[in-house]
Design an enzyme around this catalytic site. Structure first.
Site, PDB file in Angstrom:
ATOM      1  N   GLY A   1       0.821  -1.206   0.000  1.00  0.00           N
ATOM      2  CA  GLY A   1       0.000   0.000   0.000  1.00  0.00           C
ATOM      3  C   GLY A   1       0.848   1.246   0.000  1.00  0.00           C
ATOM      4  O   GLY A   1       1.981   1.251   0.488  1.00  0.00           O
TER       5      GLY A   1
ATOM      6  N   GLY B   1      -0.292   9.134   1.184  1.00  0.00           N
ATOM      7  CA  GLY B   1       0.333  10.435   1.015  1.00  0.00           C
ATOM      8  C   GLY B   1       1.573  10.614   1.868  1.00  0.00           C
ATOM      9  O   GLY B   1       2.508  11.331   1.485  1.00  0.00           O
TER      10      GLY B   1
ATOM     11  N   GLY C   1       3.311   7.882   3.522  1.00  0.00           N
ATOM     12  CA  GLY C   1       4.252   6.785   3.582  1.00  0.00           C
ATOM     13  C   GLY C   1       3.839   5.599   2.745  1.00  0.00           C
ATOM     14  O   GLY C   1       2.834   5.623   2.020  1.00  0.00           O
TER      15      GLY C   1
ATOM     16  N   VAL D   1       3.425   1.248   2.794  1.00  0.00           N
ATOM     17  CA  VAL D   1       3.241   0.090   3.663  1.00  0.00           C
ATOM     18  C   VAL D   1       3.780  -1.134   2.945  1.00  0.00           C
ATOM     19  O   VAL D   1       3.430  -1.402   1.793  1.00  0.00           O
ATOM     20  CB  VAL D   1       1.754  -0.115   4.018  1.00  0.00           C
TER      21      VAL D   1
ATOM     22  N   LYS E   1       4.620   0.451   8.024  1.00  0.00           N
ATOM     23  CA  LYS E   1       4.398   1.728   7.358  1.00  0.00           C
ATOM     24  C   LYS E   1       5.599   2.631   7.633  1.00  0.00           C
ATOM     25  O   LYS E   1       5.937   2.890   8.798  1.00  0.00           O
ATOM     26  CB  LYS E   1       3.112   2.395   7.845  1.00  0.00           C
TER      27      LYS E   1
ATOM     28  N   ASP F   1     -11.138  10.589   6.760  1.00  0.00           N
ATOM     29  CA  ASP F   1     -10.760  10.052   5.450  1.00  0.00           C
ATOM     30  C   ASP F   1     -11.395   8.671   5.237  1.00  0.00           C
ATOM     31  O   ASP F   1     -10.726   7.735   4.792  1.00  0.00           O
ATOM     32  CB  ASP F   1      -9.244   9.974   5.318  1.00  0.00           C
TER      33      ASP F   1
END
Length: 347
Positions: free
Chosen positions: A24, A27, A29, A31, A46, A139
Site C-alpha cells: 500500500g 500520502g 508513507g 506500507v 508503514k 478520510d
C-alpha cells in the site's frame, strides 16, 4: 491506502525489518509486508516517504496516527505493535492482515446488499469507538476499508485523524482528505468537522457499495466540491430500482447538507439501513385488463329483485303443459254450450 504490487528490492532491510513486497501507498508513507527479524514475525510496516521525512507537519501527523491507533482497542481497528524512528524516518509496525480493500472488491463487481451492510456496519463500529475517544477519522473511503478472507472489516489509515477541537486545514491552508467523500462543512470557510462528518463519508461509501457509483462525479475537483456543497443527495434508485425507498431515505439522510439532519452516529446510520432492508415488501397486485369487465357471480333466487308488472318472464319448466290444459277446458266449455243450445232448439 491503495493496492500496489511493486516489490521492494530482494534482501532490502530497514533497521531490524526485512522488507518484502509493497502492499500500500499513501500520502505520507508506504506500507510493506515485512519480517521483524528480532521476533521472527511478519508485520505490515508503514514507513514515511523520504520526501516527507524532514517535513515537521507530516512528521507530526505520522506520530499522531501512531498515538491514536495505539489507544484504540476496537477489533475493527488494526492494532499496532510499536512505532519509532530509524535513520531519520518514522515507522509504524502493525499486525499484518491478509485481504483486499473495499475499492478493490468493488472493482470486481457489486457486492450483495447484505454483505455491503455487514461490512460497513463493522466500520460504523470502528468509527463509533474513535468518536467516543474524541477523534474524527476524516478520510473514510473504500480504499481505507480492509476486508480479510473471512469477511472481517478494518478501518485503516488514521494519518489525518484529528480531535474535534483541531482545524481541518494544513499549515499551508489546504484541506486534507478525499473530496469524493468529504462532508460539506469540511469544505466551507472556515471548515469544521465532528463525528457527523464521518457519518456523511460513510453514507457516501454506502451509496457506492450499493450502486457501484460515487454519489457525485465530476471532471474537475471544483465541480465535485460544488456538488457536495449544493447538490441534493442523489437517489439510490436511479441506479438500483430494486432497492426499497426506505433504504434510499436512510442513505440520503446520511448525506444531508446540515449535520443536524444526519443520524447522530455511524452505528445509527447502519442500523437504520439494515432495518430498512428487513422491512417486508408490499406484494404488488396485478391490475385487471382494461378491456375485460369483472366477472360477477350469478345472483341467488333469494337475492334477485322482484320483477315489475309487465316484465317479460322466461317460461319455466311445465309452462307449455299448463297452457294446453286451459285450451282443452275452453273447448269443452264451448261444446257444452253448443249441446245445451241444440237441446233447447229441438223441443
Amino acid at each position: 491506502m491503495t493496492g500496489d504490487d511493486r516489490r521492494a528490492p530482494a534482501s532490502a532491510h530497514f533497521g531490524h525489518y526485512e522488507l518484502h513486497e509493497v502492499i500500500g501507498t499513501g500520502g505520507m508513507g508506504q506500507v510493506a509486508r515485512a519480517t521483524d527479524t528480532r521476533l521472527g514475525r511478519d508485520v505490515a510496516l508503514k514507513v514515511m516517504h523520504p520526501s516527507t521525512a524532514t517535513d515537521d507537519e507530516y512528521r507530526a501527523r505520522f506520530q499522531r496516527e501512531a498515538a491514536i491507533v495505539a489507544r484504540l482497542t476496537d477489533p475493527h481497528v488494526i492494532p499496532i505493535h510499536g512505532y519509532g524512528e530509524i535513520d531519520g524516518r518514522l515507522y509504524l509496525d502493525m499486525r499484518l492482515v491478509e485481504g483486499r480493500n473495499l475499492a478493490q472488491l468493488l472493482d470486481r463487481g457489486l457486492l450483495e446488499v447484505s454483505r455491503s451492510l455487514d461490512l460497513l456496519s463493522q466500520i460504523g463500529a470502528a468509527l463509533d469507538s474513535a468518536h467516543r475517544a474524541g477523534l474524527v477519522h476524516r478520510d473514510v473511503k473504500p480504499s481505507n476499508i480492509l476486508v480479510d478472507p473471512k469477511g472481517f472489516a478494518y478501518l485503516v489509515d488514521f494519518g489525518i485523524a484529528a480531535s474535534v477541537t483541531q482545524q481541518d486545514l494544513t499549515a499551508t491552508g489546504q484541506i486534507v482528505g478525499s473530496a469524493s467523500y468529504m462532508a460539506p462543512e469540511r469544505l466551507q470557510s472556515p471548515p469544521r468537522s465532528d463525528a457527523r462528518s464521518d457519518v456523511y463519508s460513510l453514507a457516501c461509501v454506502l451509496y457506492q457499495a450499493l450502486t457501484g457509483s460515487k454519489p457525485f462525479v465530476a471532471g474537475e475537483q471544483v465541480q465535485l466540491i460544488s456538488a457536495h456543497l449544493n447538490a441534493p443527495p442523489p437517489s439510490l434508485r436511479q441506479h438500483r430500482s430494486d432497492l426499497p425507498e426506505a433504504l434510499d431515505r436512510v442513505v440520503r439522510s446520511g448525506m444531508a447538507k446540515d449535520p443536524a439532519q444526519r443520524p447522530a452516529s455511524a452505528p445509527e446510520l447502519m442500523d437504520a439501513a439494515r432495518a430498512a432492508m428487513s422491512q417486508p415488501r408490499r406484494p404488488v397486485t396485478p391490475a385487471a385488463p382494461r378491456h375485460a369487465a369483472p366477472a360477477a357471480a350469478a345472483p341467488r333466487a333469494a337475492d334477485r329483485p322482484p320483477q315489475s308488472h309487465g316484465a317479460t318472464r322466461t317460461p319455466g319448466p311445465g309452462h307449455g303443459a299448463t297452457r294446453t290444459l286451459w285450451v282443452v277446458a275452453a273447448l269443452m266449455a264451448l261444446i257444452c254450450v253448443a249441446v245445451v243450445a241444440y237441446a233447447i232448439a229441438t223441443r
